[in-house]
Design a protein around this motif. Structure first.
Motif, short mmCIF file in Angstrom:
data_model
loop_
_atom_site.label_atom_id
_atom_site.label_comp_id
_atom_site.label_asym_id
_atom_site.label_seq_id
_atom_site.Cartn_x
_atom_site.Cartn_y
_atom_site.Cartn_z
N GLN A 36 3.16 -21.05 42.88
CA GLN A 36 4.40 -20.70 43.56
C GLN A 36 5.17 -19.63 42.79
N ALA A 37 5.07 -19.67 41.45
CA ALA A 37 5.70 -18.63 40.64
C ALA A 37 5.03 -17.28 40.85
N GLN A 38 3.77 -17.29 41.32
CA GLN A 38 3.04 -16.06 41.62
C GLN A 38 3.22 -15.64 43.08
N ASP A 39 4.14 -16.30 43.77
CA ASP A 39 4.43 -16.02 45.18
C ASP A 39 3.25 -16.29 46.10
N ILE A 40 2.39 -17.24 45.70
CA ILE A 40 1.36 -17.72 46.61
C ILE A 40 2.02 -18.60 47.66
N GLY A 41 1.71 -18.39 48.91
CA GLY A 41 2.34 -19.16 49.99
C GLY A 41 1.86 -20.60 50.00
#
Length: 319
Positions: free
Chosen positions: A189-194
């Motif tokens: 989530q910190a890597q902006d993975i949905g």
């Protein structure tokens, strides 16, 4: 035959699930008696000793007398007192089955249970997952089941545009790799993975199934085998992530009639594998949907309730 299942508490609702499936199949008549309620999952009950009135106790005594088979789950045996009754007093003329479900006491010292069964002359032994055959090789693997036609276990229309909604329902977090899952999902989530995680903890089973059914994928655990949660997710048409090892995969393949490479689980055996699996599903929701569709087909074609319950009936027939 008349079968009486006996358990301290019903492991993941599998006992009552088998009872109902066997009775639907119509080959034998099965009842279930339990002594304790653990967790807050509200599994359906049959004869729950603390709830029995005089009429219920009379029915329990009748079943103890008239049953052809006493089928003990987990740590239960004939010394488990059921209110005023002791199953040991009703053993003559009955077949006795011991059914292990991976209780932590069994996993910690399976030889203690094996020695007890040898001493008592007990030969009718079942285990619920293939990994337990390593601990009790003289047993027979009896797969667990789900009632795939129950509405709560059927696929639910979902929006596949993303983000990926992931369900996880640990009974005990220490046994389900929950902390690893939380670390991996936070990192992704910190890597902006949905990715959205629905951690389903300490709720009634019906609510748990409803929340799982609204997700796209499910994480079971990475302990080398699969849990009832896997079967529920497969039946609901989810992409199910678990860390099955080769031993378990081979046994599942043999039972299901599919090749190992055709089994529907998304395999993840460590944190890196879990991150890769989640990244792949979140990045290709169409692939996630196709895996979920195959999951449902797998249950319908290879793991239907009638097949699994029929196998248990075959086991009883041979006693």
């Amino acid at each position: 035959m008349n079968i009486l299942m006996i358990a301290v508490n019903d492991p993941a609702g599998t006992g009552i699930g088998f009872c109902r499936a066997v009775n639907r199949l119509g080959r034998h008549h099965c009842r279930m008696v339990t002594l304790e309620t653990r967790y807050t999952h509200s599994w359906p009950k049959d004869l729950h000793v603390p709830d029995l009135d005089d009429a219920g106790l009379a029915e329990l005594e009748r079943l103890l007398r008239q049953s052809d088979v006493l089928h003990f789950h987990m740590t239960a045996d004939e010394q488990l007192r059921l209110g005023p009754f002791l199953p040991a007093d009703y053993l003559p003329g009955k077949a006795v089955v011991h059914h292990e479900h991976g209780h932590h006491e069994f996993r910690a010292d399976p030889e203690r249970f094996r020695e007890k069964y040898r001493r008592l002359g007990r030969r009718h032994l079942l285990v619920s997952t293939p990994d337990l055959l390593r601990m009790m090789p003289e047993a027979r693997w009896q797969p667990n089941l789900v009632h795939q036609d129950d509405e709560s276990l059927r696929p639910f229309p979902r929006d596949w545009s993303g983000p990926l909604r992931l369900a996880h329902s640990p009974t005990r977090r220490d046994l389900k790799n929950t902390e690893e899952l939380l670390e991996v999902t936070a990192s992704l989530q910190a890597q902006d993975i949905g990715l959205e995680l629905d951690l389903i903890d300490n709720v009634p089973h019906a609510a748990c199934l409803a929340r799982k059914r609204a997700c796209h994928a499910l994480f079971d655990h990475m302990q080398g085998y699969y849990g009832v949660s896997s079967l529920e997710g497969l039946s609901q048409g989810l992409a199910v992530i678990a860390g099955l090892d080769r031993w378990n995969l081979d046994h599942v393949a043999e039972f299901s009639g599919r090749c190992v490479d055709e089994l529907p689980w998304v395999l993840a055996r460590d944190a890196d594998g879990l991150a890769a699996a989640l990244r792949g599903l979140a990045g290709d929701m169409d692939r996630c949907r196709r895996i979920g569709e195959d999951s449902r087909r797998f249950v319908e074609q290879c793991w239907p309730e009638a097949k699994v319950a029929g196998g248990l009936c075959d086991f009883w027939d041979a006693l």
